[in-house]
Each structure stands twice: as structure tokens, then as C-alpha cells.
Write a protein that holds these residues in place. Structure first.
Motif, short mmCIF file in Angstrom:
data_model
loop_
_atom_site.label_atom_id
_atom_site.label_comp_id
_atom_site.label_asym_id
_atom_site.label_seq_id
_atom_site.Cartn_x
_atom_site.Cartn_y
_atom_site.Cartn_z
N TYR A 23 65.71 -15.51 134.78
CA TYR A 23 64.42 -15.23 134.17
C TYR A 23 63.91 -13.84 134.57
O TYR A 23 63.17 -13.21 133.83
CB TYR A 23 63.42 -16.30 134.58
CG TYR A 23 61.99 -16.00 134.26
CD1 TYR A 23 61.49 -16.19 132.96
CD2 TYR A 23 61.12 -15.50 135.23
CE1 TYR A 23 60.17 -15.89 132.66
CE2 TYR A 23 59.81 -15.22 134.94
CZ TYR A 23 59.33 -15.41 133.65
OH TYR A 23 58.03 -15.12 133.36
N ASN A 24 64.32 -13.36 135.75
CA ASN A 24 63.95 -12.02 136.18
C ASN A 24 65.05 -11.45 137.07
O ASN A 24 65.98 -12.16 137.46
CB ASN A 24 62.59 -12.01 136.90
CG ASN A 24 62.56 -12.89 138.14
OD1 ASN A 24 63.45 -12.83 138.98
ND2 ASN A 24 61.52 -13.72 138.26
N ASN B 69 61.94 -14.76 127.45
CA ASN B 69 62.09 -13.31 127.51
C ASN B 69 62.19 -12.68 126.13
O ASN B 69 62.72 -11.57 125.98
CB ASN B 69 63.33 -12.96 128.33
CG ASN B 69 63.36 -13.63 129.69
OD1 ASN B 69 63.94 -14.70 129.84
ND2 ASN B 69 62.72 -13.03 130.67
N GLY C 212 65.71 -11.02 125.29
CA GLY C 212 66.33 -11.85 126.31
C GLY C 212 66.95 -13.11 125.76
O GLY C 212 67.38 -13.98 126.53
N SER D 167 70.09 -7.99 133.48
CA SER D 167 69.10 -7.05 134.00
C SER D 167 68.67 -6.03 132.95
O SER D 167 67.52 -5.56 132.97
CB SER D 167 69.65 -6.33 135.24
OG SER D 167 69.83 -7.22 136.31
N HIS E 231 65.81 -7.52 131.10
CA HIS E 231 64.59 -7.52 131.90
C HIS E 231 64.01 -6.12 132.04
O HIS E 231 62.78 -5.94 132.00
CB HIS E 231 64.89 -8.11 133.28
CG HIS E 231 65.35 -9.54 133.25
ND1 HIS E 231 64.82 -10.47 132.37
CD2 HIS E 231 66.28 -10.19 133.98
CE1 HIS E 231 65.41 -11.64 132.58
NE2 HIS E 231 66.30 -11.50 133.54
N ASN F 134 62.09 -5.32 128.87
CA ASN F 134 60.83 -6.05 128.77
C ASN F 134 59.78 -5.54 129.77
O ASN F 134 58.59 -5.51 129.45
CB ASN F 134 61.08 -7.54 128.99
CG ASN F 134 61.64 -8.22 127.76
OD1 ASN F 134 61.45 -7.75 126.64
ND2 ASN F 134 62.34 -9.33 127.96
#
Length: 482
Positions: A162-163, A265, A269, A434, A437, A440
Motif C-alpha cells: 500500500y506504501n 492507490n 496503483g 514504488s 507510490h 501518487n
């Protein structure tokens, strides 16, 4: 009081050592059968067919059985005979999905799996060797870390995490507990895609200086709804897990969770991980970019509260409503540009409304690569290479069924017991995820950012650094030390 099974972290960790014998057996026992029959480990369906039996069978559980979870069930069921795989348990926080999942497995394999809504109980089952994690993005890391601590090997859907902070913890957990972790970047197992990458790495279009990832999916609005009580068979607190508490709302639940920052995401994502992974792979970049800039927004939907239009079509079993007002938070139109230390460029474009396509025949989802001697396109499981200004391809993919099988690669990797046997080991998955992320985060802070790959932190950007991790809702906390 926490719901049943939540506060079992210490107990789950205690299970780790009980599975070392099982792992040793999977490795050594099969060396004595498959390698004798085939001269290697797990290279052919025929060799796997010769090592059937209760002791060498790989028992699996699928955690999350809706939509993509069904895809996992289908593919793992196909490996029953060729790879000696059995689905022992299907798990989901929505018990309404059990009947369909059980019926699918029973029909395909003749064996009825157990059902469980509490993933902790799945992880406590010593007979299960590996789990397939197909839950919403915000649960990926915690589920994977707990699985490693419980001695299970892991297949986790994309995006890996998620991150970015979570992705690093997942790598650490896999390595610390000696577990294998594959990420669901299925293109890594495509025969044609692998050939395209090898062609470029061999200089097929000269040194590469740029790649472009495409995600053109015209998605309608998912509409609006009021908060309500969750269905009685839906364990909502467990589904929400690490995300902040909020009342149940059906528009933020099944499938729609993709479009809210607490749980998803966005399309960058969602579809993005596949394409960004191919792009990074093709560019041979085993490092993070040094800068990123992303911009976009949510376009094409009404802002008024007028009566909803009739459902246009169903996507992922969720009604969509054309241009209606929506509570969606993530952008449906987004561009991102990454720069690597040597100046190589990577571009990602997400277009969630009506658009033209790109490439020689109009690609909606795929990749374009640009070298000093030409360019190459990958669309699904096919590719074409063009020399300089020529309009006809001079190289490309072969015909026939060459999709490959990512689930089979996972099982083969388990039997080989080597991280490099997996086409999408968690390290590769983390590096590609990554990129999603980073885009975003740049979009959310509204500016270009410089990134230090060695520390996985931004340069002089505390607001961006804050989005590398999240505040976890106790007790659903991804531990700093796994």
C-alpha cells in the motif's frame, strides 16, 4: 475488546519454527523424486505428475476470493495434477462469497476446501504451506508479514504494498523468516514479454533512453451512496484493518476501494503496477529514480446531486453510472515522469475517460520503448519492434499460446527453494510498486520531488515523506521490526 483473532501476533510468530521441517521436506524430498525423473527440479508438468502424494503436496489457502481471487482459484485448481497443488482453505471477510468459491474448487478438483473469514486461523493451520493474498491493497503488507512469521510462503497480488515503507518490511520479513514471496506481476512469466525484454537487453533497438507506460481505461462513475450498516455476513472491522475507522459505505467497499486513498492507490496503483514493472524491467533499472513529477485530476463527472442515470454496465460486479457525481478520491487522469540518475526517462499515463490510443495499432494498455535505433511496443502478450523510421516491424512475437503461467512459476520456485527461481520476487515487486507510490505522492503534494533510493526518502520534503508510511489503526499495525 478486539475482535476474535486480532491480538494473535505473538502466537503467530511462535508458529514460525514449527514449519522449518516442512520447508526442508519440500526441498529435500522433492530433490529425491523430481530431479531423478527429470534431471532437474520442477521444469516440466510430467516431472510434477510423478511426485504426487500427501507428503509432498503443496497445500494452499487463498485469502480474498472475490473477482481476482476467483482468478487465483481457477489457476491454482489447474495445477492440481501437473504441480501437485491442493487448495485447502478459502478465506474472505465476506462470508457470502464462500458458496461460490467452494463450488469452484470442488468442481475443478473434486476436493471441498474449508472456509474461514479470519486469516489468523488460516495462518495457524500447520498443514498449509503457502497462501495466495488477494485482499485490498491496504491489507497486503500486514497479511504477508503475518504469513511469513507463521512459516507460510506468499503469493501477493499487485501492487505489492500500500506504501513504500510497507514494501521494505515485506522484503525484510521474507528474508528473515526464510520464506519465498512472489508478487502477482503476471507479465514476468509471459514467454513473449520475456523475449521482448531479452531482445531489448541484447541491443535490439539500440541503447534505450525512454519507456512509456499506458493505462487507458474509460471508467464510468461508481455513483454515490449513504453510510449504512454492513451486511451481517461481512466482517467489516477486519476488512477495514489498518485503515482509519469510518462508517460502512457500499461505494467504498467491494472493488470501489481502489478509488479511495485509505484503501487503494487509484488506477496508477491498479493497472499501473503491471505496466510500470515492464517499463522498469525493459530499461534494466534495478534502482529507484532520482526524481518524479505527477499531475492530474478527476475529470468528466457531474458535480450536482441530480438523479442517477441507469447503470451503464457492471465492472467487477459493481454498477457504474456514466457521468454521475462520485465520491471517488483518486484521479482518473494522471501523468507521471520519472528520471533516473543517468538521465533515462520513464513516463506513465493514466487516462480514465474517452481517449485515442497509442502505438502502431492503438494500444489501450501496454508499453512503448524508445532506443537510439528504433522503438518497440508491448501489448498484452505480443510485441513488435520497428527500425528507425520504418513503418513495418522487423522483429516481433511468435504466434501460439505463449502467455506463460505465473502461478506455476510460484510453485516451481517453492520446489526449487531459490529466490531467483521466482519471476517476480518481492524485491522486484517492491521496486516496481514504488513507482506507483512515487507518482501518487507527487500528485498529492502537488509538485516535483527528488528521491534518495538508498534511504527511500525524499529530499527536503517532510510532507512527502509522511506519505511513505501511514498511521495504522491498532491493532492492525505493520511492525517496524518484522
Amino acid at each position: 475488546m478486539a475482535p476474535r483473532g486480532i491480538l494473535r501476533g505473538v502466537h503467530v510468530r511462535a508458529l514460525t519454527m514449527t514449519h522449518t521441517d516442512r520447508r526442508h521436506f519440500l526441498k529435500q524430498g522433492l530433490l529425491g523424486t523430481a530431479s531423478v525423473a527429470a534431471g532437474t527440479i520442477g521444469t516440466t508438468a510430467r516431472s510434477y505428475a510423478q511426485v504426487r502424494g500427501a507428503n509432498d503436496r503443496i497445500n494452499m489457502a487463498v485469502i480474498g476470493i472475490r473477482n481476482q481471487g476467483t482468478v487465483h482459484l481457477e489457476n491454482l485448481c489447474r495445477l492440481k495434477d501437473s504441480h501437485n497443488v491442493q487448495i485447502r482453505t478459502v478465506c474472505d471477510t465476506d462470508e457470502r462469497l464462500f458458496a461460490k468459491g467452494v463450488a469452484l474448487v470442488e468442481q475443478k478438483t473434486g476436493t471441498k476446501p474449508a472456509t474461514e473469514w479470519d486469516l489468523h486461523r488460516v495462518l495457524e493451520d500447520k498443514s498449509i504451506d503457502a497462501v495466495s493474498i488477494v485482499v485490498p491493497n491496504h491489507w497486503h503488507a500486514l497479511a504477508a508479514v503475518l504469513a511469513c512469521q507463521a512459516g507460510k510462503h506468499v503469493y501477493v497480488e499487485k501492487p505489492a504494498s500500500y506504501n513504500i515503507w510497507e514494501g521494505r518490511r515485506m522484503i525484510e520479513a521474507a528474508r528473515k523468516y526464510g520464506r519465498h514471496m512472489q508478487v502477482g506481476l503476471n507479465n514476468r512469466s509471459s514467454v513473449n514479454v520475456r523475449e521482448a525484454i531479452a531482445f531489448m537487453h541484447g541491443g535490439g533497438i539500440g541503447p534505450l533512453f525512454m519507456a512509456r507506460s499506458l493505462c487507458f481505461k474509460a471508467r464510468d462513475s461508481y455513483g454515490m451512496s449513504s453510510d449504512s450498516e454492513p451486511p451481517a455476513t461481512f466482517h467489516y472491522d477486519r476488512w477495514l484493518g489498518p485503515a482509519p475507522w469510518r462508517p460502512y459505505n457500499e461505494k467504498r467497499g467491494h472493488y470501489n476501494w481502489h478509488w479511495y486513498w485509505d484503501t487503494g492507490n487509484g488506477d496508477t496503483g491498479n493497472t499501473g503496477p503491471h505496466q510500470l514493472d515492464i517499463a522498469r524491467w525493459g530499461l534494466a533499472k534495478n534502482e529507484h529514480p532520482v526524481s518524479v513529477y505527477s499531475a492530474g485530476g478527476l475529470y468528466g463527472f457531474r458535480q450536482d446531486d441530480g438523479a442517477p442515470t441507469p447503470a451503464k454496465h457492471v465492472y467487477g460486479d459493481v454498477d457504474t453510472f456514466g457521468h454521475d457525481k462520485t465520491s471517488q478520491e483518486t484521479p482518473n487522469t494522471q501523468t507521471a515522469t520519472y528520471t533516473y540518475a543517468d538521465g533515462t526517462l520513464l513516463e506513465m499515463e493514466t487516462r480514465g475517460r474517452y481517449t485515442n490510443n497509442e502505438g502502431s495499432q492503438g494500444q489501450e494498455v501496454g508499453n512503448l520503448f524508445f532506443g537510439t535505433e528504433g522503438w518497440l511496443e508491448i501489448s498484452g502478450d505480443t510485441w513488435k519492434a520497428f527500425r528507425r523510421r520504418e513503418r513495418e516491424p522487423f522483429a516481433g512475437s511468435k504466434g501460439g499460446d505463449r502467455e506463460g503461467n505465473h502461478w506455476a512459476n510460484f510453485i516451481e520456485g517453492l520446489r526449487a527453494d531459490k529466490d531467483d527461481a521466482f519471476h517476480a520476487d518481492i524485491h522486484e515487486g517492491h521496486m516496481s510498486t514504488s513507482l506507483c507510490h512515487l507518482a501518487n505522492i507527487s500528485y498529492r503534494v502537488g509538485r516535483s520531488l527528488k528521491f534518495t533510493g538508498q534511504t527511500e526518502r525524499f529530499v527536503d520534503a517532510p510532507d512527502a515523506d509522511a506519505l511513505l508510511i501511514r498511521t495504522y489503526r491498532k491493532p492492525y499495525v505493520v511492525p517496524e521490526t518484522v
